[in-house]
Enzyme design. Structure first.
Site, mmCIF file in Angstrom:
data_model
loop_
_atom_site.group_PDB
_atom_site.id
_atom_site.type_symbol
_atom_site.label_atom_id
_atom_site.label_comp_id
_atom_site.label_asym_id
_atom_site.label_seq_id
_atom_site.Cartn_x
_atom_site.Cartn_y
_atom_site.Cartn_z
ATOM 1 N N VAL A 268 0.879 -1.171 0.000
ATOM 2 C CA VAL A 268 0.000 0.000 0.000
ATOM 3 C C VAL A 268 0.916 1.220 0.000
ATOM 4 O O VAL A 268 1.472 1.587 1.027
ATOM 5 C CB VAL A 268 -0.889 0.003 1.264
ATOM 6 C CG1 VAL A 268 -1.776 1.225 1.304
ATOM 7 C CG2 VAL A 268 -1.718 -1.273 1.306
ATOM 8 N N VAL A 275 9.038 2.206 0.108
ATOM 9 C CA VAL A 275 8.964 1.277 -1.025
ATOM 10 C C VAL A 275 9.875 1.767 -2.161
ATOM 11 O O VAL A 275 10.625 0.983 -2.748
ATOM 12 C CB VAL A 275 7.498 1.144 -1.521
ATOM 13 C CG1 VAL A 275 7.434 0.333 -2.804
ATOM 14 C CG2 VAL A 275 6.634 0.495 -0.438
ATOM 15 N N ARG A 925 40.026 18.980 -3.435
ATOM 16 C CA ARG A 925 40.298 20.307 -2.863
ATOM 17 C C ARG A 925 41.347 20.284 -1.739
ATOM 18 O O ARG A 925 41.105 19.689 -0.689
ATOM 19 C CB ARG A 925 38.986 20.860 -2.324
ATOM 20 C CG ARG A 925 38.922 22.346 -2.211
ATOM 21 C CD ARG A 925 37.518 22.725 -1.818
ATOM 22 N NE ARG A 925 37.270 24.135 -2.072
ATOM 23 C CZ ARG A 925 36.070 24.713 -1.951
ATOM 24 N NH1 ARG A 925 35.035 24.001 -1.582
ATOM 25 N NH2 ARG A 925 35.915 25.995 -2.187
ATOM 26 N N GLU A 1274 41.151 26.561 -2.381
ATOM 27 C CA GLU A 1274 41.414 25.390 -1.546
ATOM 28 C C GLU A 1274 41.744 25.692 -0.092
ATOM 29 O O GLU A 1274 41.430 24.901 0.799
ATOM 30 C CB GLU A 1274 42.599 24.620 -2.149
ATOM 31 C CG GLU A 1274 42.319 24.103 -3.533
ATOM 32 C CD GLU A 1274 43.580 23.575 -4.192
ATOM 33 O OE1 GLU A 1274 43.677 22.379 -4.422
ATOM 34 O OE2 GLU A 1274 44.472 24.396 -4.467
HETATM 35 C C1 LIG Z 1 15.832 10.231 2.643
HETATM 36 C C2 LIG Z 1 15.097 9.546 3.747
HETATM 37 C C3 LIG Z 1 15.386 9.897 5.036
HETATM 38 C C4 LIG Z 1 14.722 9.263 6.081
HETATM 39 N N1 LIG Z 1 15.035 9.625 7.348
HETATM 40 C C5 LIG Z 1 14.395 9.029 8.378
HETATM 41 C C6 LIG Z 1 14.697 9.370 9.714
HETATM 42 O O1 LIG Z 1 15.540 10.226 9.982
HETATM 43 N N2 LIG Z 1 14.048 8.713 10.698
HETATM 44 C C7 LIG Z 1 13.114 7.766 10.438
HETATM 45 O O2 LIG Z 1 12.558 7.215 11.355
HETATM 46 N N3 LIG Z 1 12.807 7.424 9.189
HETATM 47 C C8 LIG Z 1 13.427 8.039 8.156
HETATM 48 N N4 LIG Z 1 13.121 7.668 6.882
HETATM 49 C C9 LIG Z 1 12.132 6.591 6.669
HETATM 50 C C10 LIG Z 1 10.743 7.158 6.525
HETATM 51 O O3 LIG Z 1 10.275 7.587 7.761
HETATM 52 C C11 LIG Z 1 9.838 6.061 5.985
HETATM 53 O O4 LIG Z 1 10.301 5.729 4.726
HETATM 54 C C12 LIG Z 1 8.421 6.549 5.842
HETATM 55 O O5 LIG Z 1 7.891 6.923 7.035
HETATM 56 C C13 LIG Z 1 7.563 5.527 5.155
HETATM 57 O O6 LIG Z 1 6.309 6.106 4.857
HETATM 58 P P1 LIG Z 1 5.671 6.076 3.397
HETATM 59 O O7 LIG Z 1 4.289 6.590 3.509
HETATM 60 O O8 LIG Z 1 6.502 6.748 2.428
HETATM 61 O O9 LIG Z 1 5.680 4.519 3.138
HETATM 62 P P2 LIG Z 1 5.516 3.751 1.770
HETATM 63 O O10 LIG Z 1 6.828 3.615 1.131
HETATM 64 O O11 LIG Z 1 4.449 4.349 0.959
HETATM 65 O O12 LIG Z 1 5.032 2.345 2.323
HETATM 66 C C14 LIG Z 1 5.834 1.622 3.187
HETATM 67 C C15 LIG Z 1 5.205 0.302 3.600
HETATM 68 O O13 LIG Z 1 4.086 0.515 4.434
HETATM 69 C C16 LIG Z 1 2.966 -0.231 4.016
HETATM 70 N N5 LIG Z 1 1.777 0.575 4.303
HETATM 71 C C17 LIG Z 1 1.670 1.903 4.149
HETATM 72 N N6 LIG Z 1 0.447 2.310 4.569
HETATM 73 C C18 LIG Z 1 -0.213 1.203 4.965
HETATM 74 C C19 LIG Z 1 -1.502 0.989 5.493
HETATM 75 N N7 LIG Z 1 -2.344 1.982 5.710
HETATM 76 N N8 LIG Z 1 -1.855 -0.268 5.803
HETATM 77 C C20 LIG Z 1 -1.003 -1.303 5.591
HETATM 78 N N9 LIG Z 1 0.226 -1.138 5.090
HETATM 79 C C21 LIG Z 1 0.617 0.085 4.786
HETATM 80 C C22 LIG Z 1 3.203 -0.462 2.553
HETATM 81 O O14 LIG Z 1 2.558 -1.644 2.170
HETATM 82 C C23 LIG Z 1 4.690 -0.548 2.453
HETATM 83 O O15 LIG Z 1 5.117 -1.854 2.638
HETATM 84 C C24 LIG Z 1 13.745 8.277 5.808
HETATM 85 C C25 LIG Z 1 13.451 7.938 4.498
HETATM 86 C C26 LIG Z 1 14.114 8.567 3.466
HETATM 87 C C27 LIG Z 1 13.786 8.193 2.064
#
Ligand SMILES: Cc1cc2nc3c(=O)[nH]c(=O)nc-3n(C[C@H](O)[C@H](O)[C@H](O)COP(=O)(O)OP(=O)(O)OC[C@H]3O[C@@H](n4cnc5c(N)ncnc54)[C@H](O)[C@@H]3O)c2cc1C
Ligand code: FES
Ligand code: FES
Length: 1342
Positions: A268, A275, A925, A1274
């Site tokens: 999801v 993901v 640098r 530098e």
């Molecule tokens: C550059 C970067 C920096 C980050 N820094 C931090 C940090 O400092 N600290 C930290 O804690 N995290 C960090 N993260 C991680 C980030 O918090 C998680 O990637 C994020 O919270 C995931 O949320 P999303 O909605 O994007 O998930 P998605 O990628 O959309 O989904 C992730 C997973 O959750 C499942 N899912 C989502 N919603 C539901 C639902 N309602 N029911 C069932 N399953 C569901 C999906 O099936 C999937 O498997 C970082 C990520 C990145 C890319």
């Protein structure tokens, strides 16, 4: 691959007010390539592809038909699937302003405040600020810097970007801080005298008066069509089918549940921040994706008697706002968990990720380093789940986090919401985290802790402790907590808890991520902090029954010094006698500044596709030292779109190229010598196809012995590049006999990644005629690229045109390897007769290119008890990697500059470059000086400790003071060195602040401050006359306009801007009349590499020469018609057959170095400087804060103070990164782990000193250089080590207070891990230690 029976939707969204309809949207397409390649909005840049750098920031706006509100938020286009954008409006940097319409105030101010250098990060910066201002037109500076937490800049050092931000704040003159009721205007800095502003000097680099006002009514409106569509109910599930993937967007809960039944394994996708990176970096593939769109039930925010219920679909940014609101409105005792969550959310990722990521996605990802799950787990949260079968609730328990099937969601279930209970009276919840960097960095260890005292009797009724960063997911110390229930909250309990937790949350020596002892220490340090925090709160609630903490220990609880950014700059005004239009000496904005900010500046990959263009990607070695047994290309070649694969066999006879003494191989033949070595190149119709095919190339290796990765291993195996270099002065052996004390020591210094924001990029176009080849490339060295391409194609150099418009940062990394990559690309283009583009991904770039050489410095120093160093015997070893590259030059420069600012009367220093099985290290640098200088300074610090003197005193005693001789017997006049030193002492109020630091340290046990000042003598020159020659070509056209070209490359340093200043001065015409397009081997042949701080100087002298030639020719015409215009004069010259075009030439500075005799005049001049830095440490976590830095530099006559200060501070911050932050990690097999911004941390906005003062010494001496200026590219980098030594100073105070004997042994970079482990205490003593050799460590020190 749409499912049968479903109808495929049209994707509709808006970009910059333009309607975009995609009839066949491919779910695998991400917004960034779509914008760049399909819509040709190339302002949005690729920097990492994983959400870590912010270069791709855009604003997304969505309309909510229920609240009737539009939400604008920043997002990383590299992680946004286009299919998720249905009904959204995307704004890119092009959408907010351009030079052809109207530039936006943000674009104007960031440029005019000199917040752009190479400009590659600028569109992302602009869009982050823009998204904030759309929501809040008058933000505080805190909000602005917070908005930029997810944006990296490698050039500017952020200060000028903050200056630009300040112009949008309510009050720009003030730090905006009302801490303790005082702000910077009310109090002196640090309670000490502030920066003395000299009224004769200038301190403003821009004029705010000319800025356009911010007018929110002028912004692009949300497209009415999208509002109407959103309002129109009901909508139906949308389906997008691509070649390999199907995207299902249910718009109601019912449809979502149905989709989940149909595709239980489909993720999801909400924010795609979890993901997305898995798909991209870990090769995970999902044939079906379910992405709910605006499902109301997933966005609930409800306060009930059970607590706060938050919808799983809320973004983390929304959760942050909700929590802030709830905390305001509820009694403190109810909001303990919310406060702890809010604390974590402030530093979790950057603003873009927080706005994209959802709460549900965060929880469900169950990342090992999740910042929220440890808190949600201890906070007794429950998850509400829903499926077609009905509702149920499960606890967010350890079993859930471990994905135990009985405690987890069923495949067809959806997480709807999370309930976070209120805390109770006598219940305390706290969060902790420690990362490599304070912001936008995943935690090394984080924790959530909760205790409940039932009746407030101080007896533990409930205790929960969870940790992240330790295991495969969040870990709960359940058994330990159970055992502690019933115990009083006292020290005995604390130590029992530490022992129990260490036992339960154990970490093997070889745990992934390394830093094992640090992690173990953090586990119990956090526990101690929790103990103190709770004790303090108990005391506050019941002062009679609970004892107070000793004042000294309270420091454990305070946050590190956080004041608002404050900077003061001082430079000398231009000569008042200058002509008014003469721009030399003025802080002129970077020529491309505005274009950087509007996204109109064109970089290599922004060039449109050429007809039939192909894409090339490399297959690199996965072994560090191995024989290639066979390469099987068949599967890769059979994939659709694959056109060819170039191997070493194709390059037979042209597979090597010799730049220095040793030929470099282009593609590996029978064996590989490092991981990341180029083995073959796959060429396909598209980038996606090329990358897919590259993964199918099968190579069978047989490992070879020996495997040499570290400097120590190279020494053991006698594996060196020849020759050894040596520098001698005086008689060391004799001197050692006469000294009071002798000390021996060593320091290791890690390497550094260039981390230019624009990765290696090139486009090679065969012209189809006479074998001509055009190479558009991001390089510092077009001539080398031209030569190597010509050699590989077996054609003369005159058939190869190499063109560079601008480079998005280089720092030494875009010379040798760039040439090799370009040669292979050109070979492919020639072979296939089609244009070929090659753009490295960030991870490939970091793996292949190499970086700064790691160093090991060993020294034996003889000195008198008063601190005078009389004898120094030193050995430098550098880790050169697998091929020679520039390693020999680097150790030579290191040797020649190792004395830094000191006169060592008797010196013997030798240097060797080690040949190892790592990717070849190269120029970066400073070129050897940052390493050699650190070793010398470290040695001096040790001498000072032995003598019981301050390092500054010993520095001062040993410094060059007047006219003297360097170890290679070049004359030096150190007057300005002393002046810089003295001025820096005065400007920084060093003596007063030293006393203040000592007082602070005496009063605080767990926080310590440190202060250090280092001098700088940076010799500038290239050791050779030929290497310093430069040429230019200047044309005057008949309309009077002028075109300048020269051999220098614009890579952010502003060389083109300076060249126009030169032409403007020489020709006495306004800058607006002079144009510069780029650098080409056709206009200026045989140009030397751009580097070594001399680009503006040498090319400027050539431009000056050309202009003077022209002026001389035109003088008779001008004097005959002095009132005429350039147009008149040009026409007359034409009519009189006088050439209006001239070349200019500078033959270089006389310089030489005879290594046999150890004597020479390798440098033209010396840049002097000094920096004083103050830091504060958290002894329990290893965190530190850069509080203040004062820099004084002798820059001669500054041609452009804005650019020069930009170079100084940009380099300084890069140096801060080098010495305190940036850590490359290699596996024991030689694989580089750190291959992107998520693993490798360069300084972010949070790392710059809270106060930064830069002062340029008034010019004093006339010299041969361009207008007596000095090159500054530098030198400033080394001054970053003042922060290293300030930390050293603080650590010395720690150890002195704790009676720790023995010298303080440190290495660079001084990361939180090293700082914490140097603060030995009862906790570091408590942790288990593994016997070296009893386990295979995750990483090795190379
Ligand atoms: C550059 C970067 C920096 C980050 N820094 C931090 C940090 O400092 N600290 C930290 O804690 N995290 C960090 N993260 C991680 C980030 O918090 C998680 O990637 C994020 O919270 C995931 O949320 P999303 O909605 O994007 O998930 P998605 O990628 O959309 O989904 C992730 C997973 O959750 C499942 N899912 C989502 N919603 C539901 C639902 N309602 N029911 C069932 N399953 C569901 C999906 O099936 C999937 O498997 C970082 C990520 C990145 C890319
Ligand atoms: S390219 Fe998107 S964050 Fe780096
Ligand atoms: S200007 Fe920021 S990366 Fe170059």
């Amino acid at each position: 691959m749409a499912a049968a029976g479903d109808s495929v939707a049209e994707l509709l969204f808006y970009v910059n007010g333009r309607r975009v309809i995609e009839k066949n949207a491919d779910p695998e397409t991400l917004l960034l390539p779509y914008l760049r390649k399909k819509l040709r909005f190339t302002g949005t840049k690729y920097g990492c592809g994983g959400g870590g750098c912010g270069a791709c920031t855009v604003m997304i706006s969505r309309y909510n038909p229920i609240s009737k509100r539009i939400r604008h938020y920043p997002a990383n286009a590299c992680l946004v699937p286009i299919c998720s954008l249905y009904g959204a409006a995307v704004t890119t940097v092009e959408g907010i302003g351009s030079t052809t319409t109207r530039i936006h105030p943000i674009q104007e101010r960031i440029a005019k405040c000199h917040g752009t250098q190479c400009g590659f990060c600028t569109p992302g910066m602009v869009m982050s600020i823009y998204a904030l201002l759309r929501n809040n037109p008058e933000p505080s500076l805190d909000q602005l810097t917070d908005a930029l937490g997810g944006n990296l800049c490698r050039c500017t050092g952020y200060r000028p970007i903050i200056d630009a931000c300040k112009t949008f704040c309510k009050t720009t003159d003030c730090c905006q801080s009302k801490e303790n009721g005082v702000c910077c205007l009310d109090q002196e800095i640090n309670g000490l005298p502030g920066f003395d502003e000299d009224s004769k000097a200038n301190s403003k680099l821009f004029s705010e008066e000319e800025f356009l006002p911010l007018d929110p009514t002028q912004e692009l409106i949300f497209p009415p069509e999208l509002m109407i569509i959103a309002e129109k109910q009901p909508q139906r599930t949308r389906l997008f089918g691509g070649e390999r993937m199907t995207w299902i967007s249910p718009v109601t809960l019912k449809e979502l549940l149905e989709a989940k039944v149909k595709y239980p394994q489909a993720p999801v996708v909400m924010g795609n921040t979890s993901v997305g990176p898995e798909v991209k970096f870990k090769d995970v593939f999902h044939p079906v994706i379910i992405s709910p769109d605006r499902i109301e039930e997933l966005c609930v925010i409800k306060q009930t008697c059970d607590g706060l219920t938050l919808g799983a679909g809320l973004s983390l940014a929304q959760v942050k706002d909700v929590l802030a609101d709830v905390i305001q409105n509820l009694p403190e005792e109810k909001t303990q968990t919310y406060q702890a969550l809010l604390k974590q959310l402030r530093t979790l990722a950057g603003a873009q990720i927080r706005n994209m990521a959802s709460l549900g996605g965060h929880i469900m990802s169950r990342h090992l380093d999740s910042d929220l799950n440890p808190l949600l787990a201890v906070g007794n949260c429950t998850l509400s789940l829903l499926s077609k079968e009905g509702k149920r609730q499960i606890p967010l328990s350890e079993q859930f986090l471990r994905k135990c099937s009985h405690a987890d969601l069923k495949p067809e279930e959806i997480l709807i919401s999370v309930n976070i209970p209120y805390s109770r009276k006598w219940e305390f919840v706290t969060a902790f985290r420690q990362a490599q960097r304070q912001q936008n960095a995943l935690a090394i260890v984080n924790s959530g802790m909760r205790v409940y005292f039932g009746e407030g009797d101080g007896i533990i009724s409930e205790l929960s402790i969870s940790y992240g960063g330790i295991g495969l997911t969040t870990i709960c110390a359940k058994n330990s907590c159970q055992k502690l229930v019933g115990r009083p909250w006292d020290e005995e309990m604390l130590y029992a808890a530490c022992r129990l937790v260490l036992d339960e949350v154990s970490l093997p020596g070889s745990a992934p991520g390394g830093k094992v002892e640090f992690k173990r220490t953090l586990i119990i340090s956090f526990l101690f902090k929790f103990y103190l925090e709770v004790s303090q709160m108990l005391k506050r609630m019941d002062p009679v029954h609970y004892p107070s903490l000793a004042d000294k220990y309270e420091s454990a609880l305070e946050d590190l010094h956080s004041r608002h950014h404050w900077s003061i700059l001082k430079y000398q005004s231009a000569d008042p006698r200058q002509l008014s239009q003469d721009p030399v000496g003025h802080p002129i904005m970077h020529l491309s500044g505005i274009k950087h900010a509007t996204g109109e500046a064109i970089y290599c990959d922004d060039m449109p596709a050429v007809d039939q263009e192909l894409f090339l990607t490399f297959v690199t070695s996965s072994r560090a030292h191995a024989k290639i047994m066979c390469i099987d290309l068949s599967e890769a070649l059979s994939l659709p779109g694959v056109v060819d694969i170039v191997t070493a066999e194709h390059l037979h006879g042209v597979n090597t190229f010799c730049l220095f003494n040793e030929p470099e191989k282009l593609l590996a033949t029978d064996k590989v010598c490092c991981v990341g070595q180029l083995v073959c190149a796959v060429i396909a119709d598209s980038e996606v196809q090329a990358k897919r095919a590259a993964k199918r190339v099968k190579i069978v290796y047989k490992d070879l012995e020996p495997l040499i990765l570290t400097i120590e291993e190279a020494i053991q195996h006698n594996s060196f590049f020849e020759p050894e270099r040596k520098l001698e002065y005086g008689n060391v052996d004799e001197a050692f006999k006469a000294v009071d004390q002798i000390l021996e020591g060593e320091i290791h210094m890690g390497g550094q990644e260039h981390f230019y924001m624009e990765t290696q990029s090139m486009l090679v176009v065969p012209k189809g005629e006479d074998q001509e080849m055009d190479v558009y490339v991001s390089t510092q060295f077009p001539k080398y690229t031209q030569d190597i391409v010509a050699s590989v194609l077996k054609i003369p150099a005159n058939k190869v045109m190499c063109y560079v418009r601008r480079v998005g940062g280089a720092f030494g990394g875009k010379a040798v390897k760039t040439g090799i990559i370009a040669a292979i690309t050109a070979f492919a283009a020639n072979k296939l007769g089609r244009a070929v583009r090659c753009i490295l991904e960030r991870g490939e770039d970091m793996l292949i290119i190499g970086g700064r050489h790691p160093y090991l410095g060993k020294y034996k120093v003889g000195f008198m008890n008063d601190g005078r160093i009389l004898a120094l015997d030193m050995m430098h070893y550098s880790n050169g990697g697998a091929s020679l590259d520039e390693s020999l030059l680097v150790i030579e420069m290191g040797l020649l500059k190792m004395d830094n600012a000191y006169k060592f009367p008797n010196l013997c220093c030798r240097a060797r470059a080690c040949r190892t099985n790592l990717p070849s290290n190269t120029a970066l640098r400073g070129f050897g000086f940052p390493q050699a200088g650190l070793i010398t300074e470290y040695c001096i610090t040790e001498v000072a400790a032995k003598c019981g003197l301050s390092p500054e005193k010993v520095r001062m005693i040993n410094m060059y003071k007047e006219v003297d001789q360097t170890p290679y017997k070049q004359e030096i006049d150190a007057k300005n060195l002393m002046q810089c030193w003295r001025e820096c002492m005065a400007m920084s109020s060093y003596s007063l602040r030293k006393v203040a630091v000592e007082k602070f340290n005496a009063e605080n046990y767990w926080k310590k401050k440190g202060l250090a000042m280092v001098p700088l003598k940076y010799p500038v020159g290239l050791c050779s006359l030929a290497a310093g020659q430069a040429a230019a070509l200047v044309h005057i056209y008949l309309d009077g306009s002028v075109l300048v070209t020269h051999g220098g490359i614009e890579m952010g340093q502003g060389v083109h801007t300076k060249m126009i200043q030169v032409a403007s001065r020489e020709l006495k015409m306004p800058m607006s009349n002079v144009h510069l397009r780029g650098t080409s081997t056709e206009t200026v042949p045989n140009a030397n590499v751009s580097g070594g701080s001399v680009v503006a100087d040498l090319n400027g002298l050539a431009v000056k020469d050309a202009c003077q030639t022209l002026l001389k020719r035109l003088e008779p015409i001008i004097s005959k018609n002095p009132q005429g215009t350039w147009k008149d004069w040009a026409q007359t010259a034409f009519d009189e057959s006088i050439s209006l075009s001239a070349t200019g030439y500078f033959r270089g500075y006389e310089s030489d170095m005879d290594w046999e005799k150890g004597k020479g005049h390798p440098f033209e001049y010396f840049v002097y400087g000094a920096a004083c830095s103050e830091v504060e440490l958290d002894c329990l976590t290893g965190d530190h804060k850069n509080i203040r830095t004062d820099i004084v530099m002798d820059v001669g006559f500054s041609i452009n103070p804005a650019l020069d200060i930009g170079q100084i501070e940009g380099a300084f911050i890069q140096g801060v990164g080098l010495y305190t932050l940036e850590e490359l990690n290699y596996s024991p097999c030689g694989v580089l782990y750190t291959r992107g911004p998520n693993q490798y941390k360069i300084p972010a906005i949070c790392d710059i000193p809270t106060e930064l003062h830069i002062s340029l010494l008034p010019p004093s001496q006339k010299s041969n250089t361009l207008y007596s200026s000095k090159g500054l590219g530098e030198s400033g980098l080394f001054l970053g080590c003042s922060v290293f030594f300030a930390i050293h100073d603080a650590l010395s105070a720690v150890r002195q207070e704790r009676g720790l004997s023995g010298p303080l042994k440190l290495s660079s970079p001084l990361t939180p891990e090293k700082i914490r482990m140097a603060c030995e205490d009862k906790f570091t003593k408590m942790i288990p230690r593994d016997e070296p050799g009893s386990y295979v460590p995750w990483n090795i020190l190379v």
